[in-house]
Design an enzyme around this catalytic site. Sequence first.
Site, PDB file in Angstrom:
ATOM      1  N   ASP A  72       0.832  -1.212   0.000  1.00  0.00           N
ATOM      2  CA  ASP A  72       0.000   0.000   0.000  1.00  0.00           C
ATOM      3  C   ASP A  72       0.868   1.264   0.000  1.00  0.00           C
ATOM      4  OD1 ASP A  72      -2.329   1.435  -0.010  1.00  0.00           O
ATOM      5  OD2 ASP A  72      -2.806   1.101   2.098  1.00  0.00           O
ATOM      6  N   HIS A 101       2.199   3.429  -9.055  1.00  0.00           N
ATOM      7  CA  HIS A 101       1.913   2.000  -9.282  1.00  0.00           C
ATOM      8  C   HIS A 101       3.041   1.356 -10.080  1.00  0.00           C
ATOM      9  CE1 HIS A 101      -1.885   2.406  -7.391  1.00  0.00           C
ATOM     10  NE2 HIS A 101      -2.443   3.122  -8.344  1.00  0.00           N
ATOM     11  N   LEU A 150      10.293 -20.579  -4.907  1.00  0.00           N
ATOM     12  CA  LEU A 150       9.356 -19.748  -4.130  1.00  0.00           C
ATOM     13  C   LEU A 150       7.982 -19.781  -4.805  1.00  0.00           C
ATOM     14  CD1 LEU A 150       9.400 -16.968  -2.037  1.00  0.00           C
ATOM     15  CD2 LEU A 150       8.864 -15.976  -4.227  1.00  0.00           C
TER      16      LEU A 150
HETATM   17  C1  IPE Z   1      -5.462  -2.629  -0.156  1.00  0.00           C
HETATM   18  O1  IPE Z   1      -5.122  -1.303  -0.305  1.00  0.00           O
HETATM   19  C2  IPE Z   1      -5.442  -3.329  -1.487  1.00  0.00           C
HETATM   20  C3  IPE Z   1      -4.125  -3.486  -2.106  1.00  0.00           C
HETATM   21  C4  IPE Z   1      -2.979  -3.142  -1.579  1.00  0.00           C
HETATM   22  C5  IPE Z   1      -4.135  -4.095  -3.399  1.00  0.00           C
HETATM   23  P1  IPE Z   1      -6.236  -0.155  -0.460  1.00  0.00           P
HETATM   24  O2  IPE Z   1      -5.493   1.106  -0.599  1.00  0.00           O
HETATM   25  O3  IPE Z   1      -7.187  -0.528  -1.527  1.00  0.00           O
HETATM   26  O4  IPE Z   1      -6.988  -0.257   0.930  1.00  0.00           O
HETATM   27  P2  IPE Z   1      -7.881   0.811   1.708  1.00  0.00           P
HETATM   28  O5  IPE Z   1      -8.888   1.325   0.734  1.00  0.00           O
HETATM   29  O6  IPE Z   1      -6.959   1.892   2.156  1.00  0.00           O
HETATM   30  O7  IPE Z   1      -8.466   0.046   2.839  1.00  0.00           O
HETATM   31  C1  IPE Z   2      -1.627   0.337  -3.371  1.00  0.00           C
HETATM   32  O1  IPE Z   2      -1.412   1.710  -3.478  1.00  0.00           O
HETATM   33  C2  IPE Z   2      -1.917  -0.301  -4.713  1.00  0.00           C
HETATM   34  C3  IPE Z   2      -3.328  -0.661  -4.909  1.00  0.00           C
HETATM   35  C4  IPE Z   2      -4.271  -0.589  -4.014  1.00  0.00           C
HETATM   36  C5  IPE Z   2      -3.700  -1.139  -6.227  1.00  0.00           C
HETATM   37  P1  IPE Z   2      -2.600   2.762  -3.379  1.00  0.00           P
HETATM   38  O2  IPE Z   2      -3.051   3.118  -4.747  1.00  0.00           O
HETATM   39  O3  IPE Z   2      -3.684   2.269  -2.493  1.00  0.00           O
HETATM   40  O4  IPE Z   2      -1.848   3.985  -2.723  1.00  0.00           O
HETATM   41  P2  IPE Z   2      -2.455   5.006  -1.659  1.00  0.00           P
HETATM   42  O5  IPE Z   2      -2.976   4.203  -0.510  1.00  0.00           O
HETATM   43  O6  IPE Z   2      -3.534   5.777  -2.352  1.00  0.00           O
HETATM   44  O7  IPE Z   2      -1.280   5.864  -1.280  1.00  0.00           O
HETATM   45 MG    MG Z   3      -4.065   2.465  -0.523  1.00  0.00          MG
END
Ligand code: IPE
Ligand code: IPE
Ligand code: MG
Length: 244
Positions: A20, A37, A131
């Site tokens: 995240d 990303h 792995l």
């Molecule tokens: C969780 O992250 C999903 C992934 C890392 C793929 P999100 O950014 O979607 O989660 P919330 O919305 O903060 O809970």
């Molecule tokens: C995690 O990064 C990747 C996915 C959920 C696909 P985020 O896109 O959730 O990044 P933040 O949380 O907005 O910083």
């Molecule tokens: Mg996120």
Amino acid sequence: MTVQQLETTVAPRHVAIIMDGNGRWAQGRGLPRLAGHHAGTGNIKRIVREAIALGIPYLTIYAFSTENWKRPSWEVRGLMRIMAEYLDRELRELHAEGVRLHLLGTLDGVDSALAKKIQNAITLTANNTALTLSVAFNYGGRADIVNAVREIVAKGINPEDISDEMIAGHLYTSGIPDPDLIVRTSGEQRLSNFLIWQAAYSEYYMTPLLWPDFGPDQFREAVSNFGNRERRYGGRIGEGEMVK
Ligand code: IPE
Ligand code: IPE
Ligand code: MG
């Protein structure tokens, strides 16, 4: 309920990561979210290598949740494109390093060209043993359980024959041990529908670092921190033995 062994200073067999913070990483640099990303997927290789070096046989990464479809369509499309490009760019190397790819989730609703790439990657790497990299993609813990219940009901199994093991055997993680350690980057302290059944006795490691900044040294630190945890599984420490 079976009695599980106490583990005190052991390496995890299975580490699962909620990757995240890509969006905030990009925002902090004045870049578009998709650049975050892109940087995030680029980070996967470093962590896979470190997991192999540490002798961890199972690594799971949360790449796209069932709820992530709610994001603006440009971001969803961008994420799908980045996933496809990632496979084009990195699959050969992952294969050469002995990584077996496994999908947690379904390819329902996923663009057919990307779905084909994912299926090909799974087939290509099926016999690798260094792995197992499970990619939670279009994955939700609740959807995982709903799917398992549907399969069990469709088989006409008697209610009294339903057990923990049977449910686990119908989840996308069937055959993969429960995660010992769940890492979440970006400072959030929640599961966000990740492995909710499997995480019943997982240890958690939350770090404020954003995913693209979470490198091999930080991964090693998380694993070493896990080694100092005392897991009791609801029991207590006996004289070298688990008390039920
Ligand atoms: C969780 O992250 C999903 C992934 C890392 C793929 P999100 O950014 O979607 O989660 P919330 O919305 O903060 O809970
Ligand atoms: C995690 O990064 C990747 C996915 C959920 C696909 P985020 O896109 O959730 O990044 P933040 O949380 O907005 O910083
Ligand atoms: Mg996120």
